[in-house]
Design an enzyme around this catalytic site. Structure first.
Site, mmCIF file in Angstrom:
data_model
loop_
_atom_site.group_PDB
_atom_site.id
_atom_site.type_symbol
_atom_site.label_atom_id
_atom_site.label_comp_id
_atom_site.label_asym_id
_atom_site.label_seq_id
_atom_site.Cartn_x
_atom_site.Cartn_y
_atom_site.Cartn_z
ATOM 1 N N PRO A 130 23.957 27.068 2.759
ATOM 2 C CA PRO A 130 24.853 26.433 3.722
ATOM 3 C C PRO A 130 25.134 24.971 3.381
ATOM 4 O O PRO A 130 26.092 24.395 3.844
ATOM 5 C CB PRO A 130 24.097 26.541 5.045
ATOM 6 C CG PRO A 130 23.124 27.640 4.851
ATOM 7 C CD PRO A 130 22.738 27.603 3.416
ATOM 8 N N GLU A 151 13.131 29.706 4.390
ATOM 9 C CA GLU A 151 13.790 28.464 4.822
ATOM 10 C C GLU A 151 14.438 27.740 3.651
ATOM 11 O O GLU A 151 14.965 26.640 3.803
ATOM 12 C CB GLU A 151 12.747 27.546 5.463
ATOM 13 C CG GLU A 151 12.123 28.097 6.733
ATOM 14 C CD GLU A 151 13.178 28.588 7.696
ATOM 15 O OE1 GLU A 151 13.116 29.783 8.084
ATOM 16 O OE2 GLU A 151 14.087 27.811 8.026
ATOM 17 N N ARG A 171 37.562 39.736 -9.468
ATOM 18 C CA ARG A 171 38.970 40.122 -9.325
ATOM 19 C C ARG A 171 39.884 39.271 -10.192
ATOM 20 O O ARG A 171 41.011 39.653 -10.491
ATOM 21 C CB ARG A 171 39.415 39.979 -7.864
ATOM 22 C CG ARG A 171 38.688 40.913 -6.898
ATOM 23 C CD ARG A 171 39.077 40.594 -5.446
ATOM 24 N NE ARG A 171 40.504 40.720 -5.232
ATOM 25 C CZ ARG A 171 41.120 41.882 -5.004
ATOM 26 N NH1 ARG A 171 40.421 42.999 -5.006
ATOM 27 N NH2 ARG A 171 42.426 41.941 -4.801
ATOM 28 N N ASP A 191 47.952 38.698 -3.763
ATOM 29 C CA ASP A 191 46.944 38.320 -2.776
ATOM 30 C C ASP A 191 47.386 37.046 -2.054
ATOM 31 O O ASP A 191 48.139 36.250 -2.580
ATOM 32 C CB ASP A 191 45.600 38.060 -3.483
ATOM 33 C CG ASP A 191 44.896 39.376 -3.752
ATOM 34 O OD1 ASP A 191 43.803 39.351 -4.335
ATOM 35 O OD2 ASP A 191 45.465 40.424 -3.384
HETATM 36 N N1 LIG Z 1 26.136 30.575 4.722
HETATM 37 C C1 LIG Z 1 25.707 30.618 3.430
HETATM 38 N N2 LIG Z 1 26.472 30.403 2.336
HETATM 39 O O1 LIG Z 1 25.689 30.543 1.254
HETATM 40 N N3 LIG Z 1 24.414 30.842 1.609
HETATM 41 C C2 LIG Z 1 24.385 30.904 2.939
HETATM 42 C C3 LIG Z 1 23.219 31.213 3.779
HETATM 43 O O2 LIG Z 1 23.404 31.314 4.992
HETATM 44 N N4 LIG Z 1 21.955 31.407 3.248
HETATM 45 C C4 LIG Z 1 20.843 31.733 4.161
HETATM 46 C C5 LIG Z 1 19.659 30.826 3.915
HETATM 47 N N5 LIG Z 1 19.265 30.859 2.508
HETATM 48 C C6 LIG Z 1 18.031 30.082 2.258
HETATM 49 C C7 LIG Z 1 18.198 28.625 2.579
HETATM 50 C C8 LIG Z 1 17.904 28.154 3.858
HETATM 51 C C9 LIG Z 1 18.081 26.803 4.134
HETATM 52 C C10 LIG Z 1 18.516 25.960 3.133
HETATM 53 C C11 LIG Z 1 18.799 26.495 1.878
HETATM 54 N N6 LIG Z 1 18.634 27.813 1.613
HETATM 55 C C12 LIG Z 1 20.363 30.471 1.623
HETATM 56 C C13 LIG Z 1 21.585 31.345 1.835
#
Ligand SMILES: Nc1nonc1C(=O)N1CCN(Cc2ccccn2)CC1
Length: 256
Positions: free
Chosen positions: A93, A120, A158, A173
């Site tokens: 995120p 986490e 794609r 697209d």
């Molecule tokens: N939205 C998203 N877009 O890419 N990845 C996500 C996503 O939600 N996730 C869930 C938590 N994961 C583990 C995590 C937790 C906290 C900090 C870093 N990493 C990563 C992948």
């Protein structure tokens, strides 16, 4: 002469999730046709303790667990060895948003190593040492990085030459070619009338210029309605006279 496949290596605790790409649809065909290669590397295979430990409690306390550096580092080194020159991406995120432009840039890379985190997250020192960039698929929290990685692989695949036949052309697209940055136009197929709703007659006219204009008008209008932010991006690049006229017509029809 057939080119080498675009190599993606997914570093994940759940390698079976890669089947979503290798076993279905367009991406399955890309793998079968040697255009895409997807390998997985599991950090648990690089643990040295009896319990095959990949996570540990966070320094400073707090909920949840953090992925340990050592198994990840060994897994990433193995992934890079099998995919030389690949760009290393951590799905998170905290990353830059995955957009069509980003997918285009990633498709031009020599290959990709995608690190899918769980728990986490990952020890920051691993990210500093091994990761080129972080990418997010959206501002919501998932259970792991595997689904984001699979989304990224699909979007990039794609774009690889030969993956899409003309039937499912990427050019039409929403986010590419004439429709770049626009939402898609409506689509219809048989029957011509369904529950009293007829297909727009222009689509049955065989007049390809009229059809093209209608589809462009619908795409512009729907973008105006649903995603004014995307329309602004398109406007910043300049709308053609035709596009402005079609959009004006659409807006006028909405208020009549
Ligand atoms: N939205 C998203 N877009 O890419 N990845 C996500 C996503 O939600 N996730 C869930 C938590 N994961 C583990 C995590 C937790 C906290 C900090 C870093 N990493 C990563 C992948």
């Amino acid at each position: 002469m057939s080119q080498a496949p675009f190599a993606v290596t997914l570093v994940t605790l759940f390698p079976d999730m890669a089947r979503a790409v290798t076993d279905f649809g367009v991406t399955r065909r890309a793998v079968e046709n040697g255009l895409l290669a997807l390998e997985t590397v599991n950090p648990r295979d690089f643990t040295e303790d009896r319990h095959r430990t990949v996570d540990d409690r966070p320094f400073g306390g707090g909920p949840g667990m953090v992925m340990k550096v050592a198994p990840l580092e060994k897994a990433l080194l193995a992934a890079r060895e099998g995919n030389p020159g690949a760009r290393v991406i951590y799905l998170s995120p905290q990353g830059q948003p995955l957009t069509q432009a980003k997918a285009v840039a990633l498709a031009a890379q020599p290959g990709l190593v995608l690190l899918a985190g769980r728990y986490e997250g990952v020890d920051e020192r691993l990210l500093d040492a091994q990761v080129d960039e972080q990418v997010s698929i959206g501002d919501y929290v998932l259970s792991g990085g595997e689904l984001p990685a699979l989304v990224l692989i699909d979007a990039v695949s794609r774009l690889l030459p030969g993956v899409l036949g003309h039937q499912d052309s990427a050019e039409q697209d929403s986010f590419s070619g004439e429709f770049e940055d626009l939402l898609d136009c409506p689509h219809y197929t048989r029957p011509e009338v369904y529950q009293g709703q007829a297909v727009p007659e222009v689509l049955l006219s065989g007049n390809h210029e009229r059809i093209r204009r209608w589809r462009l008008k619908q795409a512009l209008g729907r973008t105006w309605q649903q995603r004014p932010d995307l329309l602004e991006r398109r406007r910043a690049r300049g709308l053609s006279n035709e596009e402005q006229q079609l959009l004006d017509e659409y807006i006028a029809e909405q208020s009549s």
